[in-house]
Structures are given as C-alpha cells and as structure tokens.
Write an enzyme that holds these catalytic residues in place. Structure first.
Site, PDB file in Angstrom:
ATOM      1  N   CYS A 199      -0.445   4.089   2.128  1.00  0.00           N
ATOM      2  CA  CYS A 199      -0.263   3.971   3.581  1.00  0.00           C
ATOM      3  C   CYS A 199       1.190   4.234   3.969  1.00  0.00           C
ATOM      4  O   CYS A 199       1.458   4.843   4.994  1.00  0.00           O
ATOM      5  CB  CYS A 199      -0.612   2.570   4.067  1.00  0.00           C
ATOM      6  SG  CYS A 199      -2.041   1.850   3.302  1.00  0.00           S
ATOM      7  N   ASP A 200       2.124   3.736   3.172  1.00  0.00           N
ATOM      8  CA  ASP A 200       3.511   3.658   3.634  1.00  0.00           C
ATOM      9  C   ASP A 200       4.503   4.505   2.836  1.00  0.00           C
ATOM     10  O   ASP A 200       5.664   4.615   3.226  1.00  0.00           O
ATOM     11  CB  ASP A 200       3.982   2.191   3.597  1.00  0.00           C
ATOM     12  CG  ASP A 200       3.087   1.310   4.460  1.00  0.00           C
ATOM     13  OD1 ASP A 200       2.629   1.810   5.505  1.00  0.00           O
ATOM     14  OD2 ASP A 200       2.839   0.160   4.091  1.00  0.00           O
ATOM     15  N   CYS A 256       0.830  -1.210   0.000  1.00  0.00           N
ATOM     16  CA  CYS A 256       0.000   0.000   0.000  1.00  0.00           C
ATOM     17  C   CYS A 256       0.861   1.255   0.000  1.00  0.00           C
ATOM     18  O   CYS A 256       1.311   1.702   1.058  1.00  0.00           O
ATOM     19  CB  CYS A 256      -0.926  -0.010   1.207  1.00  0.00           C
ATOM     20  SG  CYS A 256      -1.893   1.496   1.334  1.00  0.00           S
TER      21      CYS A 256
END
Ligand code: NAP
Length: 306
Positions: A135-136, A132
């Site tokens: 997200c990261d 992701c």
C-alpha cells in the site's frame, strides 16, 4: 425466513465457502467486511497459489475469487459485522442496526497485522509507519526505511520495498530469521538490504513524519538511533475475533477453536481460515478450510432436517 448459511469475512476461506455453499444450493449471504478480500489485498505477487505458474497479484487473485462466488449467486454485503448472538437459533448477526438471521454461520474473518505498541507508532501511522509495503511502499522512493520482523512477511516486505527505497534495514529481535531459507537468502543477498540483529525498536521518532528509530541492542544492552523516513511492521498477526468474544470458544490468543473439522464450540457455527489457523496461514490452506466449512455446514443443515 432465516438464511441457510451466512458467511462472515471474504478472504480465501470465506469466498471458497461461498462458492461451495452456493453450488450446494444454499443461497449463501456473505458479509464481506469493509476490508474485503482479506490479507491478499495487501500483498504483491502470489507465486505459490497453484494454477498460476507465472504468479498473480494478490488483489487480482481475490477479484477472481469474488467473481466466482458471485457467478453462483452469492449475495454480498460490504460492511463489518458489529454484533452477534449465537446463544439460540436462528443465529443473529448485526451490521449496526440491521439484523440478519441464519440457520448456520461460517466465520472466516481472518487475522490482522500486529503493531509494536511503542511510543510514536500510533501518532505516525500513515505518516511513515505502515504494516503494508504494497500500500505504502510507493511513497518511499529513494528514501531509507526499516522493516521490523524476521519471518517470511518481513523478507517479502523488505524485498518489495527495495523497488522504491535507497536502503532497507531489517531489524530483528534475534540472531536468526524465522523466515524460510529461500526468502531469507534472497533478503540477505540483496545489495540494498542490511540486517540489524538482536535489536528491538523502542521508539519511533518524528513529529509530522518518521525521522528515525530508537533501537536497543538486546545483547549489548546499548541504545542507538537509526535515521529512516519510514518503518514497516511485519511482526505477525492477530485473529479478528473481537466481535465473537464470549460467543465461541477461542484459545488464549483469540484464535477460534475447532475440532477435527470446522465445527466450533457452537453447534451450527463453523470457522475457517486464518481466524482458526495460526500454523499454515496460506491462501491455499485457508481456501481448503473454507471448502471444508461449507461441506460441514451443508451436512449439518441436512442432519437438522433429517
Ligand atoms: P511470523 O512467521 O510469525 O514472524 C513474525 C516475526 O516477527 C518473527 O520473526 C518474530 O520474531 C517477529 N516479532 C513478533 N513480535 C515481535 C515484536 N513484538 N517485536 C519484534 N519482533 C517481533 O509472521 P509472518 O512473517 O507474518 O508469517 C506468517 C505466516 O505466513 C508464516 O507461516 C509464513 O511462512 C507465511 N508467509 C509466507 C509468505 C510466502 O511464502 N511468500 C509470505 C508471507 C508470510 P521471532 O522470530 O523472534 O519470534
């Protein structure tokens, strides 16, 4: 009293089903899952959902969807379904020890990112291995990273990651991308993106964080190491159907089989979205399928009382 409609999953399919079922006075109960909102929660800009000419962030779109379902009275439980029994009616759905019974079911549990299953991957998940970018990506400012895959997701992730990373290397197992031309060209033309063709990742290196990848060139059959501090998997998805094993018919990959409409192999159980569809997999197609499932469930419920 059993519920009239119980919806499992809360991506575009589940929420659209909830909106339609609620507006049809079926008072739906939705078990949304711990990862509510589905895969759009893990995306950035959604530029192809009609009605948003300037684009909208995936999580924001899902928040709007959810509000609309709640506005018409959908009741929402924020847990994962742990067991089901569709062998008799009313159908039974458990969240741990809590039992819910319903006359009809709409399954819209979607699909999840696939992993490579190579040494180092599991150990380093969350320590440089991710599926992701949204997200990261933030953690990789000015770092060199890799993206594995050749589809639209890989292009999207790679392009997004250029905002943070100093260099993004796409590693693809063939010599041409599966991605749409427009996305592929955007990636190929980006100055921070490089592509390594015909290559697979054999191992993710590092002890407490990713330090590199061991790669195999499938044409030359040679091995090399690529120093990177992060690697993002974008190699497709698997349907989230483990909890329904043996309850509804699926294909070999686990996608739920439906007829022309959203009817599954069990009378009264309907399915919609990516848990069924491995071809289109778009928010708009999932939403359309959710609408169909709610209408199918409504008509089926009427036929039972008629
Ligand atoms: P996908 O189209 O199935 O592509 C998966 C990619 O990963 C393929 O290039 C595949 O290689 C590769 N791959 C699969 N397993 C692998 C493995 N074990 N090792 C190495 N490589 C592997 O999946 P996706 O990119 O997630 O896209 C899914 C759907 O969502 C598509 O319909 C896509 O158009 C859509 N989508 C659209 C957008 C957008 O429009 N903005 C964004 C994201 C996704 P091969 O090519 O060799 O099979």
């Amino acid at each position: 009293m059993p519920e009239k409609v119980l919806i499992i999953g809360s991506g575009p399919a589940g929420i659209t089903a909830a909106i339609y079922a609620a507006r049809a006075d079926l008072d739906p109960l939705m078990i949304e899952g711990f990862q509510r909102g589905g895969q759009l929660m893990l995306t950035t800009d959604v530029e192809n959902y009609p009605g948003f000419p300037d684009g909208i962030m995936g999580p924001e779109l899902m928040e709007q969807f959810r509000k609309q379902a709640e506005r018409f009275g959908t009741r929402i439980i924020s847990s994962d379904v742990t067991r089901v029994d569709f062998s008799s009616r009313p159908f039974k759905v458990w969240v741990d020890e809590d039992l819910y019974e319903s006359d009809s079911i709409i399954i819209s549990t979607g699909a999840s990112a696939r992993w490579l299953d190579v040494p180092g991957e599991e150990k380093l998940r969350g320590y440089g291995v991710s599926a992701c970018a949204t997200c990261d990506g933030f953690f990789f400012r000015d770092k060199e990273i890799a993206v594995v895959g050749g589809g639209d997701s890989a292009m999207e992730e790679a392009l997004f990651l250029t905002k943070f990373a100093s260099k993004v290397t796409i590693i693809h197992r063939r010599d041409e991308f599966r991605a749409s031309k427009i996305m592929a060209n955007r990636a190929l033309e980006h100055p921070k993106i490089e592509v390594i063709w015909n290559t697979v990742v054999e191992e993710i290196l590092g002890d407490t964080g990713v330090t590199g990848l061991r790669l195999r060139d499938r044409v030359k059959d040679s091995v090399s190491e690529l120093p990177v501090e992060g690697v993002f998997m974008a190699i497709g998805h698997d349907p989230n159907t483990a909890v329904f094993a043996g309850q509804v018919e699926t294909d070999e990959a686990g996608y739920i089989l439906t007829g022309d409409n959203s009817v599954t192999s069990v009378d009264g159980v309907f399915a919609a979205g990516d848990v069924v569809d491995k071809v289109y997999r778009q928010a708009i197609t999932a939403a359309g399928m959710g609408c169909r499932a709610a209408i199918d469930a409504e008509r089926w419920l009427e036929s039972q009382h008629g």
